[in-house]
Enzyme design. Structure first.
Site, PDB file in Angstrom:
ATOM      1  N   ASP A 290      35.809  43.048  45.163  1.00  0.00           N
ATOM      2  CA  ASP A 290      36.974  44.103  44.366  1.00  0.00           C
ATOM      3  C   ASP A 290      37.980  44.159  45.273  1.00  0.00           C
ATOM      4  O   ASP A 290      38.114  43.892  46.578  1.00  0.00           O
ATOM      5  CB  ASP A 290      36.223  45.374  44.062  1.00  0.00           C
ATOM      6  CG  ASP A 290      36.892  45.818  42.758  1.00  0.00           C
ATOM      7  OD1 ASP A 290      38.006  45.160  42.199  1.00  0.00           O
ATOM      8  OD2 ASP A 290      36.476  46.919  42.212  1.00  0.00           O
TER       9      ASP A 290
HETATM   10  C1  BGC Z   1      39.011  46.984  39.959  1.00  0.00           C
HETATM   11  C2  BGC Z   1      38.310  45.898  39.277  1.00  0.00           C
HETATM   12  C3  BGC Z   1      39.694  44.643  38.763  1.00  0.00           C
HETATM   13  C4  BGC Z   1      40.169  44.597  40.056  1.00  0.00           C
HETATM   14  C5  BGC Z   1      41.210  43.594  39.763  1.00  0.00           C
HETATM   15  C6  BGC Z   1      40.231  46.740  40.828  1.00  0.00           C
HETATM   16  O1  BGC Z   1      40.858  47.949  41.139  1.00  0.00           O
HETATM   17  O2  BGC Z   1      38.056  47.988  40.338  1.00  0.00           O
HETATM   18  O3  BGC Z   1      37.692  46.242  38.065  1.00  0.00           O
HETATM   19  O4  BGC Z   1      38.880  43.517  38.222  1.00  0.00           O
HETATM   20  O5  BGC Z   1      41.135  45.650  40.521  1.00  0.00           O
HETATM   21  O6  BGC Z   1      42.350  43.926  39.155  1.00  0.00           O
END
Ligand code: BGC
Length: 758
Positions: A290
């Site tokens: 993530d």
């Molecule tokens: C979130 C994810 C997301 C990623 C990309 C993160 O802050 O937890 O779910 O896919 O950002 O935008």
């Protein structure tokens, strides 16, 4: 030979042929990947593990050293494997050119984006889709999302989010399918199949990503990013099952999580990523971290520095680094010095390249960059029709005393009240990808277009919920109290035959970083409801929200209560379809609604404890598991939802079968309206080596029942439904007594017991 036998033979022939073509295709890709891998330098291999944010938009903290120019150079040198937030057929073509036309091996980039519940056309938020209990809603919605995203140059969505969440305080509960592992698993399969279709290389499908692996939804206190401490029993039986379903359905990628799980950050967890996911489940796609989470292992206190974090994450099985830039900086040195085995890196790169081959990017890196297709495929009438259908199937009728609903179309006058009633933006929900601001059909518009020309519709704002900027990334300002709109609203309600009062949350009260300690209606909403009830008793309260709310007053006093979540681009039409009976509501809650936030985490599949409610005595002794100031039970339980029809359950029968038990129940539609009922089966394994929940959803069926008709529904429960994961992640059922419960929600059930051995 009998015709059916011929058919079986022909079909199995076709299946075998299809399977062997698949195997041949996979084998060919495996060969191509190996050939490519053999040509790659260490630096080029590391490049494939870097996922960069584009400069077009960002969805998290911008890295301090963000530098587009430098990134462009790195792409040209083969130093980047994929990008997120680079959009449009034109934009992705430009970025793709940098990689394909400049780098030594011309390896195409993969473009990912958070297409959570639609790209331009917004479907209802995932929690709402789960409330339909209809996998076709999820599948068709994901197909629409994939078609639009793929037409805009994208290859990959960071969805579905399948974190079980039992805590209404957590803002991301809205992105999930709710509190139950079985329902989430059903929706998961449909989402993955909807996004990916039969063939990843088709121009209307995209790779899906099961996230967040694992247990992110169990953040302590519902506070986002918080520590997670859960038992193996909960991990195996509640958290992991939907992820296993995603892997079995062939999901292309997994995303790990921000949280630590029992002391080990998800990125650094060999147990989760190597032992379970890539080991026991045989997952052959790749794992992306993530946003920045590899680096966050330092702040967790698990890695000493970026280099240590890179080594730990790669060893644990995190194949691609989203924006921590730790792999970019350190993997080469780690491999060169022997601190990291190159075979581990090769495995990660092999997985990433395989998905790129499967997407068809090596045949044509620009296959998704078609501006003509983009202009024809996004926000189409067909897509909006899917959103409208999904919206109305997601709506849950919570209360309909006095038979106020459905409203007659020719009602003389309707007062539509509330800031949310007039909002063309809130129904789009959070995580809205490329939805156009203020593009949803509001409740007011939906009602106006549904009523007869003689009906007088009057709007009053009534309350102000938020003020100032409303964005995905900034804190939201809630207006604590404001009664300036009350007089107008009261006057409008007074003179109308019926009042539709829209209450709830702004969509930016939910989503990432949006946890709350208070889940009651904010601001002056409840005060307004009380004032309106004094002048007009015919109030239909329409709720718009992304989490369970604590609304005991509304449940007690409002004659009609309709949960509509954030229903997407066509929200107003979907809601009006239900209010005026064009669609007979069929949604059921995928989460328990509490009386009070203090009950959270609240979920239906609880354990008995040694001192359950049945220990409560009339003499007022306190020695049983309860609160002294609130009930144990939910205000509205999991699985709950009414219809304009009525259903009566009768004749529950259990009979032993070869593999378990056959359950049958008869359901009668006792009303004069046709309707859809979701028949739910719960079990309790009464004595087990790991104590079991007093009820656990194991099966359900949706049946359409004509007015006055009776239907017998049958279920086969086998070891798969009756067993559970034991210590050591072993799945089997234990002999003994099982209570089987069947009903239209998790509370009101018929029950019978049976002794079974396996
Ligand atoms: C979130 C994810 C997301 C990623 C990309 C993160 O802050 O937890 O779910 O896919 O950002 O935008």
């Amino acid at each position: 030979m009998k015709t059916w036998m011929m058919l079986v033979l022909i079909l199995s022939g076709i299946l075998v042929e299809a399977q062997s073509t698949m195997d041949e295709k996979d084998e060919k890709i495996a060969r191509q990947v190996q050939e490519l891998l053999d040509k790659m330098t260490l630096a080029e291999k590391v490049g494939q593990t870097n996922l960069y944010n584009g400069t077009w938009e960002f969805t998290g903290p911008v890295p301090a050293d963000d530098n587009s120019q430098e990134k462009a150079e790195l792409i040209k040198n083969g130093g980047v494997g994929g990008m997120l937030n680079v959009l449009t057929a034109k934009g992705t073509r430009e970025a793709q050119k940098l990689a394909v036309e400049n780098s030594r091996l011309g390896i195409p980039l993969i473009f990912g984006y958070d297409v959570i519940h639609g790209y331009r056309t917004m479907l209802p938020v995932p929690l709402a889709q789960a409330a339909s209990w209809d996998p076709e809603v999820a599948r068709k919605g994901a197909e629409v999302a994939a078609r639009e995203a793929a037409a805009s140059g994208l290859h990959w969505t960071f969805s579905p989010m399948i974190d079980i969440s039992r805590d209404a305080r957590w803002g991301r509960i809205m992105e999930s399918a709710g509190e139950d592992a079985f329902l989430t698993s059903v929706m998961t399969k449909a989402w993955v199949e909807g996004y990916q279709g039969e063939d990843l290389s088709a121009v209307h499908t995209i790779a899906a990503c099961a996230k967040h692996f694992a247990a992110y939804g169990f953040a302590e206190g519902g506070r986002d990013y918080n520590t997670v401490q859960i038992s193996d029993q909960t991990l195996y039986n509640v958290v992991l099952p939907p992820f296993k379903v995603a892997a079995d359905a062939g999901v292309a990628t997994f995303m790990n999580a921000f949280n630590e799980l029992n002391g080990v950050p998800a990125n650094g967890s060999e147990f989760l990523q190597r032992d379970i996911l890539k080991g026991k489940w045989g997952f052959d796609g790749f794992v992306v971290s993530d946003w920045g989470s590899i680096g966050e292992m330092i702040t967790h206190g698990f890695a000493a520095n970026d280099k240590d974090a890179a080594r730990k994450a790669m060893r644990a099985g995190s194949d691609m680094d989203m924006e921590a830039r730790a792999y970019e900086k350190h993997l080469e040195a780690l491999v060169s010095s022997g601190e990291l085995d190159e075979k581990i890196l090769d495995d990660a790169v092999r997985r990433i390249l395989t998905i790129k081959f499967k997407l068809g990017l090596f045949e044509d890196p620009y296959r998704y960059c078609d501006e003509q297709r983009e202009s024809e495929s996004i926000g189409t009438t067909e897509n909006l029709a899917v959103a409208r259908e999904a919206g109305r199937k997601s709506i849950v009728l919570l209360k309909n005393d006095k038979g106020l609903l459905p409203l007659p179309k020719d009602v003389k006058s309707i007062a539509v009240i509330g800031q949310l009633a007039n909002s063309k933006d809130v129904p789009l929900g959070s995580w809205r990808a490329q939805a156009v601001t203020n593009s949803a059909v509001s409740v007011l518009e939906g009602i106006e277009s549904a009523v007869s020309s003689d009906t007088e519709v009057t709007f009053a704002k009534g309350y102000t919920l938020t003020t100032g900027r409303r964005t995905f990334i900034h804190e939201l300002t809630i207006v604590p109290e404001d009664e300036t709109g009350f007089d107008e609203a009261i006057a409008v309600a007074k003179s109308a035959e019926v009042t539709v009062l829209v209450l709830g949350e702004d969509c930016f009260q939910t989503g990432e970083g949006r946890s709350q300690t208070d889940i009651q209606l904010k601001g002056s909403q409840l005060a307004l409801f009380r004032e309106l009830m004094k002048v007009n008793q015919n109030i239909v309260v329409v709720l718009m929200n992304g989490r369970p709310l604590a609304i005991p007053e509304l449940a007690a006093e409002a004659p009609a209560l309709v949960e509509t979540w954030f229903a997407g681009s066509q929200a107003g039409h979907s809601i009006a379809d239900v209010l005026f009976g064009k669609y007979n509501p069929s949604g059921k809650l995928p989460v328990s609604f509490p009386y009070h936030v203090g009950q959270e985490p609240l979920y239906y599949d609880r354990k008995s404890t040694g001192r359950p409610q049945t220990n409560a005595t009339d003499d007022g002794l306190v020695f049983w598991s309860h609160y002294t100031d609130a009930p144990n039970e939910a205000l509205y339980p999991f699985g709950y939802g009414l219809s304009y029809a009525n259903f009566a359950y009768d004749q529950l029968k259990l009979s032993k079968s070869d593999n378990g038990v056959t359950v049958s129940v008869s359901i009668t539609n006792t009303s004069s309206l046709d309707g859809i009922e979701t028949v739910q089966v719960y079990v309790h394994d009464v004595v087990a080596s790991w104590t079991q929940p007093t009820k656990r959803l194991v099966a359900y069926k949706q049946v359409e029942l004509k007015a006055g008709s009776t239907y017998t529904v049958e279920f086969e429960l086998t070891e798969q439904e009756l067993g559970f994961y034991h210590q050591g992640y072993e799945f089997y059922a234990e002999d003994g007594t099982f209570v089987v419960m069947v009903g239209g929600n998790s509370r009101d059930v018929l029950k019978k017991s049976i002794d079974l051995s396996f």
